[in-house]
Design an enzyme around this catalytic site. Structure first.
Site, PDB file in Angstrom:
ATOM      1  N   SER A 136       0.871  -1.183   0.000  1.00 36.81           N
ATOM      2  CA  SER A 136       0.000   0.000   0.000  1.00 36.81           C
ATOM      3  C   SER A 136       0.903   1.227   0.000  1.00 36.81           C
ATOM      4  O   SER A 136       2.066   1.151   0.402  1.00 36.81           O
ATOM      5  CB  SER A 136      -0.861  -0.006   1.268  1.00 36.81           C
ATOM      6  N   TYR A 149      -2.128  -0.498  10.871  1.00 38.37           N
ATOM      7  CA  TYR A 149      -2.264  -0.943   9.470  1.00 38.37           C
ATOM      8  C   TYR A 149      -0.982  -0.610   8.703  1.00 38.37           C
ATOM      9  O   TYR A 149      -0.437  -1.451   7.985  1.00 38.37           O
ATOM     10  CB  TYR A 149      -3.477  -0.272   8.828  1.00 38.37           C
TER      11      TYR A 149
END
Ligand SMILES: NC(=O)c1ccc[n+]([C@@H]2O[C@H](COP(=O)([O-])OP(=O)(O)OC[C@H]3O[C@@H](n4cnc5c(N)ncnc54)[C@H](OP(=O)(O)O)[C@@H]3O)[C@@H](O)[C@H]2O)c1
Length: 234
Positions: A136, A149
């Site tokens: 990501s 995260y």
């Protein structure tokens, strides 16, 4: 080409599997939800694609191993694994629970590791293979309000970029993909929020297709893919 896509019951994984199947790849789908996996398989098959699936919680190392072996046997081999399954929890350090921390680590880091370690010996033996890991943008730059995260995605980045150095000598390619905002979920009931400015899951699928199509002696080692427009703009 035979490709396993984890987290293919919805969202980005479904988009990747659908695009690859449309291009003639045999796809093996992995996720925990049997009904959703079956629905994706039916959609792919009704469009003429070849598809198998395995229901599996990738947080369980033995289950992950069995699922990979099952799919490889059903597909008659493996050319690529796309590690896409992941949990997105955007909470800051004050609000994230211990269970959520463990779920993030077990899914985003350990699950990816378990799937990868099952397929690598086979790829090494055939002197050919490709691992695509979906990290990501939050695996490259900090994410306020999503520190846990981001920590798991930085781990994916570290593992993936290091793995390339460990396996390239065996003819195995490793690509790390860094998506920005992707329109992966159905709109919340009653929400009028517009997500059309985001990258679409099928566009991540097209990016994976291009990554897989490089010549035998060439590798796209990293790919960052973002919406062109800033949040909220079309
Ligand atoms: N959406 C974004 O904006 C964005 C941006 C950058 C990166 N990413 C990354 O892209 C990946 C996919 O995200 P997404 O937005 O498409 O998420 P999503 O819509 O929630 O889909 C996640 C997929 O992973 C599967 N999964 C989750 N936990 C699993 C487990 N323990 N075992 C097996 N499968 C599991 C889910 O299926 P089941 O629930 O059926 O198991 C589902 O198929 C993630 O790695 C995420 O970090 C997303």
């Amino acid at each position: 080409m035979k490709v396993i896509v984890t987290g293919a019951s919805k969202g980005i994984g479904k988009g990747i599997a659908t695009v690859l199947a449309r291009e003639g790849y045999t796809v093996g789908l992995v996720a925990r939800s049997p009904d959703m996996l079956m629905a994706v398989q039916k959609t792919i098959e009704s469009a003429g694609g070849r598809c198998v699936h395995a229901v599996c919680d990738l947080r369980d190392p033995e289950a992950a191993h069995q699922a990979m072996e099952h799919l490889i046997s059903r597909m008659g081999g493996i050319d690529a694994l796309i590690n896409n399954a992941g949990l997105v929890i955007r909470k800051d350090v004050f609000t994230l629970t211990l269970d959520e921390w463990r779920a993030l680590v077990d899914t985003n880091i350990s699950g990816l590791f378990y799937a990868t370690r099952t397929v690598l010996p086979r790829m090494k033996a055939q002197n050919r293979g490709h691992i695509i890991n979906i990290s990501s943008i939050s695996g490259r730059v900090p994410l306020a309000g999503g520190s846990a995260y981001a920590a798991t995605k930085y781990a994916v980045t570290g593992f993936s970029e290091s793995l390339l150095l460990e396996v390239r000598q065996y003819g195995i390619k490793v690509t790390t993909v860094y998506p920005g905002s992707v329109d992966s979920g159905p709109p919340r009931p009653g929400s009028a929020e517009d997500h059309s400015w985001k990258v679409q899951p099928a566009e991540i699928g097209s990016a994976c297709l291009n990554i897989l199509k490089t010549s035998a002696n060439t590798l796209i080692s990293a790919l960052e893919i973002r919406p062109l427009q800033p949040p909220g703009k079309k």
